[in-house]
Design a protein around this motif. Sequence first.
Motif, PDB file in Angstrom:
ATOM      1  N   VAL A  95      -3.955  -6.369   8.204  1.00 56.87           N
ATOM      2  CA  VAL A  95      -3.523  -5.075   7.991  1.00 56.87           C
ATOM      3  C   VAL A  95      -3.187  -4.382   9.092  1.00 56.87           C
ATOM      4  N   GLY A  96      -2.131  -3.420   8.994  1.00 53.16           N
ATOM      5  CA  GLY A  96      -1.539  -2.719  10.179  1.00 53.16           C
ATOM      6  C   GLY A  96      -1.359  -1.358   9.638  1.00 53.16           C
ATOM      7  N   LEU A  97      -1.381  -0.297  10.781  1.00 55.31           N
ATOM      8  CA  LEU A  97      -0.980   1.145  10.414  1.00 55.31           C
ATOM      9  C   LEU A  97       0.265   1.489  11.186  1.00 55.31           C
ATOM     10  N   ARG A  98       1.079   2.168  10.390  1.00 52.71           N
ATOM     11  CA  ARG A  98       2.273   2.585  10.643  1.00 52.71           C
ATOM     12  C   ARG A  98       2.507   3.932  10.454  1.00 52.71           C
ATOM     13  N   VAL A  99       3.278   4.534  11.466  1.00 54.16           N
ATOM     14  CA  VAL A  99       3.384   6.163  11.601  1.00 54.16           C
ATOM     15  C   VAL A  99       5.099   6.338  11.395  1.00 54.16           C
ATOM     16  N   GLY A 100       5.576   6.947  10.407  1.00 53.82           N
ATOM     17  CA  GLY A 100       7.157   7.103  10.109  1.00 53.82           C
ATOM     18  C   GLY A 100       7.340   8.580  11.038  1.00 53.82           C
ATOM     19  N   PRO A 101       8.482   8.705  10.869  1.00 50.15           N
ATOM     20  CA  PRO A 101       9.069  10.057  11.512  1.00 50.15           C
ATOM     21  C   PRO A 101       8.684  11.136  10.492  1.00 50.15           C
ATOM     22  N   LYS A 130      -3.634  -4.042  18.307  1.00 45.02           N
ATOM     23  CA  LYS A 130      -5.331  -3.797  18.611  1.00 45.02           C
ATOM     24  C   LYS A 130      -5.839  -2.940  17.347  1.00 45.02           C
ATOM     25  N   TYR A 131      -4.975  -2.186  16.569  1.00 45.45           N
ATOM     26  CA  TYR A 131      -5.700  -1.403  15.549  1.00 45.45           C
ATOM     27  C   TYR A 131      -5.060  -2.168  14.085  1.00 45.45           C
ATOM     28  N   THR A 132      -5.468  -3.230  14.264  1.00 43.51           N
ATOM     29  CA  THR A 132      -5.399  -3.905  12.919  1.00 43.51           C
ATOM     30  C   THR A 132      -6.682  -4.672  12.296  1.00 43.51           C
ATOM     31  N   GLU A 133      -6.707  -5.263  11.133  1.00 42.80           N
ATOM     32  CA  GLU A 133      -7.730  -5.892  10.686  1.00 42.80           C
ATOM     33  C   GLU A 133      -7.081  -7.236   9.999  1.00 42.80           C
ATOM     34  N   LYS A 134      -7.686  -8.366  10.593  1.00 43.79           N
ATOM     35  CA  LYS A 134      -7.039  -9.702  10.402  1.00 43.79           C
ATOM     36  C   LYS A 134      -7.993 -10.585   9.073  1.00 43.79           C
ATOM     37  N   PHE A 135      -7.250 -11.306   8.173  1.00 43.65           N
ATOM     38  CA  PHE A 135      -7.602 -11.909   7.303  1.00 43.65           C
ATOM     39  C   PHE A 135      -7.076 -13.509   7.372  1.00 43.65           C
ATOM     40  N   SER A 136      -7.971 -14.387   7.756  1.00 43.42           N
ATOM     41  CA  SER A 136      -7.384 -15.771   7.638  1.00 43.42           C
ATOM     42  C   SER A 136      -6.772 -16.415   6.546  1.00 43.42           C
ATOM     43  N   LYS A 137      -7.250 -15.648   5.245  1.00 42.21           N
ATOM     44  CA  LYS A 137      -6.582 -16.158   3.943  1.00 42.21           C
ATOM     45  C   LYS A 137      -7.040 -14.900   2.951  1.00 42.21           C
ATOM     46  N   ASP A 158       4.495  13.584  18.048  1.00 47.55           N
ATOM     47  CA  ASP A 158       5.031  14.367  19.074  1.00 47.55           C
ATOM     48  C   ASP A 158       5.294  15.591  18.679  1.00 47.55           C
ATOM     49  N   ARG A 159       5.269  16.044  17.465  1.00 45.35           N
ATOM     50  CA  ARG A 159       5.566  17.592  17.094  1.00 45.35           C
ATOM     51  C   ARG A 159       4.629  18.133  16.049  1.00 45.35           C
ATOM     52  N   ASP A 160       4.541  19.207  15.764  1.00 45.88           N
ATOM     53  CA  ASP A 160       3.844  19.723  14.516  1.00 45.88           C
ATOM     54  C   ASP A 160       4.593  19.356  13.284  1.00 45.88           C
ATOM     55  N   GLY A 161       3.964  19.003  12.010  1.00 42.92           N
ATOM     56  CA  GLY A 161       4.729  18.994  10.955  1.00 42.92           C
ATOM     57  C   GLY A 161       3.849  17.838  10.135  1.00 42.92           C
ATOM     58  N   VAL A 162       4.637  17.212   9.003  1.00 39.54           N
ATOM     59  CA  VAL A 162       4.103  16.127   7.903  1.00 39.54           C
ATOM     60  C   VAL A 162       4.758  14.769   8.505  1.00 39.54           C
ATOM     61  N   TYR A 163       3.787  14.103   8.517  1.00 41.26           N
ATOM     62  CA  TYR A 163       4.295  12.542   9.176  1.00 41.26           C
ATOM     63  C   TYR A 163       3.966  11.623   7.850  1.00 41.26           C
ATOM     64  N   GLN A 164       5.015  10.755   7.843  1.00 40.06           N
ATOM     65  CA  GLN A 164       4.503   9.561   6.913  1.00 40.06           C
ATOM     66  C   GLN A 164       3.535   8.561   7.489  1.00 40.06           C
ATOM     67  N   PHE A 165       2.453   8.287   6.723  1.00 38.28           N
ATOM     68  CA  PHE A 165       1.512   7.387   7.168  1.00 38.28           C
ATOM     69  C   PHE A 165       1.212   6.097   6.262  1.00 38.28           C
ATOM     70  N   ALA A 166       1.562   5.112   6.812  1.00 42.21           N
ATOM     71  CA  ALA A 166       1.224   3.954   6.033  1.00 42.21           C
ATOM     72  C   ALA A 166       0.497   2.735   6.493  1.00 42.21           C
ATOM     73  N   VAL A 167       0.065   2.084   5.456  1.00 45.42           N
ATOM     74  CA  VAL A 167      -0.904   1.090   5.544  1.00 45.42           C
ATOM     75  C   VAL A 167      -0.264  -0.165   5.092  1.00 45.42           C
ATOM     76  N   SER A 168      -0.195  -1.327   5.838  1.00 39.51           N
ATOM     77  CA  SER A 168       0.826  -2.419   5.145  1.00 39.51           C
ATOM     78  C   SER A 168      -0.145  -3.831   5.378  1.00 39.51           C
ATOM     79  N   LEU A 169       0.171  -4.621   4.699  1.00 40.52           N
ATOM     80  CA  LEU A 169      -0.378  -6.097   4.874  1.00 40.52           C
ATOM     81  C   LEU A 169       0.654  -6.966   5.024  1.00 40.52           C
ATOM     82  N   SER A 170       0.720  -7.935   6.232  1.00 35.72           N
ATOM     83  CA  SER A 170       1.388  -8.758   6.530  1.00 35.72           C
ATOM     84  C   SER A 170       1.103 -10.223   6.397  1.00 35.72           C
ATOM     85  N   GLY A 171       1.730 -11.189   6.372  1.00 39.06           N
ATOM     86  CA  GLY A 171       1.216 -12.479   6.111  1.00 39.06           C
ATOM     87  C   GLY A 171       2.126 -13.370   5.535  1.00 39.06           C
ATOM     88  N   GLN A 172       1.853 -14.854   5.359  1.00 45.51           N
ATOM     89  CA  GLN A 172       2.806 -15.800   4.879  1.00 45.51           C
ATOM     90  C   GLN A 172       2.033 -16.451   3.703  1.00 45.51           C
TER      91      GLN A 172
END
Length: 827
Positions: A95-101, A130-137, A158-172
């Motif tokens: 699980v990772g964190l993502r910040v959009g524009p 480093k700001y993730t949480e891992k799962f072996s399966k 970097d500036r005042d306003g509203v940001y899109q904040f996302a939490v995603s899960l990546s794997g295979q």
Amino acid sequence: MAEAAVPQGTSPSPALRLLRRGTALLAGAPLLAGLLQLPIAGTAQAGPREAAADARGVSVAIDSLTPAVPTDGDTVTVSGTVTNHGRRQITDAHVGLRVGPGIDTRSGVDAAARNSTDLQGAVPPEIDDKYTEKFSKLVPGVAERFNISVPVDKLNLDRDGVYQFAVSLSGQTSEQPWERILGIQRTFLPWQPDAADPRTRTTFLWPLISTVHMAAQTGPNEEQTPVFLDDGLAQEISPGGRLNQMVALGRNLDVTWVVDPDLLASVDAMTGSYQVRQGDETVEGTQQEVAKQWLADLQTAVADKEVVALPFADPDLASLAHEGTDITGSLSQLKDATDVVANTVEPILHVTPNTDFAWPVNGAVDGSIVKVATSAGADKVIARSDSLQETNDLPYTPSAARPIGGGTTAVVADARLSTAFEGDLTKASASTLAVQRFLAQSLALNVQTDKQRSIVVAPQRMPTGSQARAMAEAVTALQGSTWSTPQKLAGAAAAKPDPEATTRVPGGSSYPNPLRKRELPRAAFQQIARTQGKLDNFAVVLSQESRVVTPFGRALNRGTSVSWRGRPTEAASFRIGVETYLDGLTGRVRLIDKSETKLSGRSATIPVTVQNNLVQDVGPLVLRLTSTNPTRLEIGGAAFQEQRVAVSGGHSQSVKFTTSANANGRATVIAQLYTLDGQAYGEAVTFDVKVTEITATVMLVIGGGVLLLVLAGFRMYTQRKRAAARETGQDGTGAAADEGDDDGVPAGEPGAPEPSPAAEEAGTTGDDRDTEHARDAEENPEDPGGRLRKESGAGVRAGDHEQPSDPAPDTAAENTGPSGTGERVDR
């Protein structure tokens, strides 16, 4: 096959190139056939259900995001769950964190919210491994929890306003053994570390409204024990209940309380003795302590807060405007519901409420709704921006206050903010998304312009417990933010309006069809008007009309409540119950039925009985007895006669009418009660009066009786006259003691006349009377015969006739009890 040698630096001949291509094609044909077969075989092996399940991918739920509004030096912590909805195991996942524009517009916030789980849109990179949480399966169907904390300075805000904040899960997966994004959830992160200038003045309405709970029925005792339709209100105000949470959550918020006086009156009624319907029976209520505690908590919560009181039972203004204005008395119902507020809210909450505001359902207005809303005294209407829409293409959201003419102000609540907490928010993830979206919209609104604005948030009327918790979380975060400051509703209404904002009230055709379909029907207002007419007619005959008018008046107010929307069957049942119960009470004051009455003379009196089975006195009423055939039978010398009647509680009263018959036969008579203003009261009683001929036999019997009375009187008269003559003769001649009567036969001798009955009754004979007269002459020379003593009443003997001055004898009182059916009339 080995490739043919070609000298370096030279190109192969055309024949050689053709040979090479054919050889390669032949060699690759089996391999190509196998490759073409692999996907087909794989798909067939997985099956359609497994393929569909794999297509669902992974769901990411953000259950918590704290702080909701971060500032410099904070650490953002996000927690939630990831769930594999496929049929195959996911390996090497994290699980990772993502910040959009940054998002610059309110519509941009809406668009991002609509596509919050879309994997096809742009996905920003993860902020740091480093700001993730891992799962072996990740096993199919199993939810795994995650919790990640990141310093806010690592989010690249970097500036005042509203940001899109996302939490995603990546794997295979085994099918696709390479890393890819399998699931994502987007939300918003408002960023305003420094105080904004200016700040948005925000008014948040905190509605304390419920459905109808009390019936029109009350107990017959002095306290008029209230009756509740069900025990639902007790559940709402008990710990953990919806209304209990509303009070507990709103206590620490700077909000404007919007209350329904009916709710307060209902809970207040529960603090004493009350009953609850259970099927066809009623049982004693037992939640007095719960009601007392809830009211005490509410009094503490609203102390020093702004309280806006709606009309009693929160009447449906739109339904009234569209279906009821042409029905007599409908607007009077709204006026009554408004007038009762002062005597309900302040005595219970100990605060003076503001009654200047009207609140149509969902803030949807048109010209007729505004007219009705202000007809009862309110001069401010709470509308909503999706109804009173902007027409001037303003690049910003204007202030709430809008003058709409006639001295009326429309206070336009912001639709995006007001609807942010609708829907199912029982899951923590749904609640978190709602809170973050609300905060994002509020900040996006603030950065639109540098104008000072007053914004109003008017949420749904009856939020659930989970919705209330989300609202409280959002208001808490907003009041601790750097871009908003609380404001009372009265302040928002009094703020300077934006000259560019629209003030045109939409027409009736623009009223939303989904809302119109849920309105109260015209028949509802007709039934309420009919019941009100019956109540008015009943009230004028009561000695304690408040015992009936007050509970029924409030019940009629409840019949037009907004809470009936979407519940037409329950609404109709309630209105029918009110009218039926009133009919039952009015029927307790009635005329006793009569069967045919026989009239054997030319005149008689007919009794009609009024029965009062109420606990209070009734009257005066007018009882009218009417002959349908006055040529045969007259009542009081005319076609009808009226008499006033008043009846004590629990008693009956008979009223007698004088009748006279002009001809033999049958005449129909109608008895009807009326109020003093001429309105018919209750059901009429119709019965027949049969007039019979006076027969010769009856006349003979009557004549014989009269003759006997005359003869007896004549005999008594002659006997008294002879006795008086003898007494006079004795006084005049002095020889009466030795002589007999007029026949000359001495008294006591054979042939002498018998002593008079008077003498026998007095126990004296003629000799005795002579001695008495002689004594009288000696004692009273002026009246030797005792005549004066007789005239004065002394010495009157039994049997003497009554003198004209004798008092009339007492007669027995007439029977005033109820007349039985088929009884003969008094003559």
